[in-house]
Design a protein around this motif. Structure first.
Motif, short mmCIF file in Angstrom:
data_model
loop_
_atom_site.label_atom_id
_atom_site.label_comp_id
_atom_site.label_asym_id
_atom_site.label_seq_id
_atom_site.Cartn_x
_atom_site.Cartn_y
_atom_site.Cartn_z
N PRO A 345 91.74 14.47 -37.07
CA PRO A 345 90.53 15.02 -36.43
C PRO A 345 89.94 16.19 -37.21
O PRO A 345 90.66 17.07 -37.67
CB PRO A 345 91.04 15.47 -35.06
N GLN A 346 88.63 16.18 -37.35
CA GLN A 346 87.95 17.24 -38.10
C GLN A 346 86.61 17.55 -37.46
O GLN A 346 85.93 16.66 -36.94
CB GLN A 346 87.75 16.82 -39.56
N GLY A 347 86.21 18.82 -37.49
CA GLY A 347 84.93 19.24 -36.95
C GLY A 347 84.17 20.06 -37.97
O GLY A 347 84.73 20.52 -38.99
N TYR A 348 82.88 20.29 -37.69
CA TYR A 348 82.00 20.96 -38.63
C TYR A 348 81.18 22.02 -37.90
O TYR A 348 80.76 21.85 -36.77
CB TYR A 348 81.09 19.93 -39.32
N ASP A 349 80.95 23.12 -38.60
CA ASP A 349 80.38 24.32 -38.01
C ASP A 349 79.12 24.69 -38.77
O ASP A 349 79.11 24.66 -40.01
CB ASP A 349 81.43 25.45 -38.09
N LEU A 388 79.51 18.03 -34.99
CA LEU A 388 79.00 19.31 -35.44
C LEU A 388 78.78 20.21 -34.23
O LEU A 388 78.24 19.79 -33.22
CB LEU A 388 77.67 19.11 -36.17
N TRP A 389 79.26 21.45 -34.34
CA TRP A 389 78.89 22.45 -33.34
C TRP A 389 78.29 23.65 -34.05
O TRP A 389 78.46 23.84 -35.25
CB TRP A 389 80.08 22.85 -32.47
N PHE A 390 77.53 24.43 -33.32
CA PHE A 390 76.87 25.61 -33.86
C PHE A 390 77.70 26.82 -33.48
O PHE A 390 77.61 27.34 -32.38
CB PHE A 390 75.43 25.69 -33.37
N GLY A 391 78.54 27.25 -34.44
CA GLY A 391 79.55 28.25 -34.16
C GLY A 391 79.06 29.67 -34.14
O GLY A 391 79.80 30.57 -33.74
N GLU A 392 77.83 29.91 -34.59
CA GLU A 392 77.21 31.23 -34.47
C GLU A 392 75.70 31.06 -34.32
O GLU A 392 75.07 30.31 -35.08
CB GLU A 392 77.49 32.10 -35.70
N ILE A 424 78.40 28.06 -29.77
CA ILE A 424 79.25 29.23 -29.59
C ILE A 424 78.40 30.45 -29.96
O ILE A 424 78.08 30.67 -31.12
CB ILE A 424 80.51 29.16 -30.46
N PHE A 425 78.04 31.23 -28.97
CA PHE A 425 77.12 32.36 -29.15
C PHE A 425 77.81 33.53 -29.84
O PHE A 425 78.98 33.82 -29.60
CB PHE A 425 76.61 32.82 -27.77
N TRP A 426 77.04 34.23 -30.71
CA TRP A 426 77.52 35.48 -31.30
C TRP A 426 76.75 36.63 -30.64
O TRP A 426 75.57 36.76 -30.84
CB TRP A 426 77.29 35.51 -32.81
#
Length: 479
Positions: A345-349, A388-392, A424-426
């Motif tokens: 399993p792999q994810g992208y940011d 893909l998730w948006f990590g910041e 994921i909010f910064w």
């Protein structure tokens, strides 16, 4: 991520390895959420002084326009105050992220946190003659993860600040410097040792049971021509995670290994047996070196965490971690595709901040036209970078945003990022002080909740039709 104006140890005896592995309690692992609704725990275990301007001065730090020229980072602080740094930072760690924050995030429906970490969390990796950082962060990480786990909030361990510094002139690397040395064999090796240690601790320590992913590097240099060897490091990062898991007896998709050694009794022998298996391309020379170097460090970490023995419990119920990278579109100049490194399993940011420019003109309509036509999820998927998730991301703008716009801006970004695995909010919080001014209005999720920019249910928005007037009729616009 801060506002910016620019972008050996030898292996020890088998008995010590047995102690290291036995010193953790086996746990059942977390799975990746169906949709990520998260916040970053920024400035906790990697302090960024812009986020707590008064608190940093109170600690003994300094403020300057060029963060390399004063005590603006953890490195500079530890170098200036070698005798008091550990106690000062322990107080910061204890007060910056607390049980009250966990309770607030749980009440807000947050299901994921991304935890920025520095390589110095694994204290044995620090060269104390030339590198200066506070000690004791591993205990604080375990404390926070235990609280998050009890609240049902899952976690991503993000290697935010790499040995040698991965990006110039940034507080988030722990040291502001133009001398970027991460992209060297020596520091790639140290990063792989960190990876092996954190993978093992995650699988073996009960407080880490809510961790589902480990991120290789936060915000590497965008120009791939300046990151030599990074594609090979990506592959070795994944192989280090998977080799550690295989040696622990954890089943990994696309990789199998049969050993006659019980890893819970003898980790070193398990590694050696796996490394000598013919036809196994996971245990490369770089990976084997990282695993062997990690063994004595695990002894130290087990002692540091004060864990008891549990030789009978099984690791076979553990799920493999989701290895995570910045997406391929983060870099330009023919970057390596992190999808080529995937084993299991792999994810992208991806990180998207409009406030730093280069995305849209500095006005409300341009911002909304851009975000409402974002096709990053689709573009990444076409290159194998999915999920893909948006990590910041955040609410800051290059213009004076009204409250009315920030309601729309929050909704539009949440809708755009939810096309992928989530967001994921910064940051979860920033300092509230006279010196900080209104910093929290656009940088703090908890403050945004109070002001109503964010809905109490993170899966919802105020206006699902916010983008209707801005969507292109034909080809989508890429940010």
């Amino acid at each position: 991520m801060p506002p910016s104006s620019s972008e050996r140890r030898p292996a020890m005896k088998i008995s010590l390895a047995s102690i290291a592995l036995a010193a953790f309690t086996r746990v059942v692992s977390a799975g990746i959420p169906d949709k990520i609704y998260g916040v970053n725990l920024g400035s906790w275990l990697v302090l960024e002084s812009w986020m707590l301007p008064q608190g940093w001065l109170d600690m003994g730090g300094q403020s300057c326009s060029d963060c390399s020229q004063c005590i603006a980072t953890e490195f500079a602080f530890a170098q200036a105050y070698p005798h008091t740094v550990d106690n000062v930072f322990d107080k910061h760690w204890t007060t910056w992220f607390t049980q009250d924050h966990v309770d607030q995030l749980q009440a807000a429906g947050i299901n994921t946190v991304r935890i920025p970490l520095g390589y110095w969390l694994v204290e044995a990796l620090v060269d104390r003659n030339t590198e200066f950082f506070p000690r004791g962060g591993m205990l604080q990480l375990a404390r926070g993860l235990k609280q998050l786990k009890a609240a049902g909030i899952q976690a991503i361990l993000d290697h935010h600040a790499l040995p040698g510094v991965q990006t110039a002139g940034q507080q988030f690397t722990g040291r502001c410097t133009s001398d970027v040395q991460f992209y060297t064999d020596y520091n790639y090796h140290r990063a792989l040792v960190w990876t092996a240690v954190m993978t093992a601790v995650t699988h073996l320590h009960s407080d880490f049971g809510s961790v589902f992913a480990i991120e290789a590097v936060n915000e590497e240099i965008m120009d791939a021509s300046q990151t030599p060897g990074y594609g090979d490091f990506q592959k070795n990062f994944v192989k280090t995670v998977r080799a550690t898991e295989l040696a622990l007896g954890i089943s990994v998709p696309e990789a199998k290994l049969s050993l006659n050694v019980d890893a819970s009794v003898n980790f070193t022998s398990a590694i050696d047996a796996a490394a000598s298996t013919s036809g196994n391309n996971i245990f490369t020379s770089e990976v084997k070196a990282a695993l062997k170097a990690a063994i004595p460090i695990l002894v130290e970490v087990s002692n540091q965490l004060g864990m008891g023995f549990d030789l009978e419990a099984s690791l076979h119920s553990r799920e493999p971690l989701v290895t995570t990278f910045m997406d391929i579109n983060w870099q330009f100049n023919s970057p390596a595709n992190p999808a080529d490194a995937a084993i299991g399993p792999q994810g992208y940011d991806n990180h998207l901040y409009y406030s730093f420019g280069g995305v849209a003109d500095a006005n409300p309509n341009a911002y909304l036209e851009s975000i409402c036509n974002l096709n990053r999820v689709q573009a990444d998927a076409a290159l194998g970078n999915s999920p893909l998730w948006f990590g910041e991301w955040g609410l800051p703008t290059q213009f004076n945003a009204t409250d009315d716009f920030l309601f729309k801006w929050a909704d539009a970004q949440k809708l755009a990022y939810s096309q992928g695995k989530g967001w994921i909010f910064w940051n979860f919080n920033v300092e509230s002080s006279e010196l900080a001014g209104d910093l929290g209005r656009q940088w703090s999720y908890l403050e945004g909740l109070k002001r109503g920019y964010f809905t109490r249910d993170p899966s919802q928005v105020h206006d699902r039709h916010v983008c209707d007037p801005y969507k292109a009729n034909t080809t989508s616009i890429s940010a």
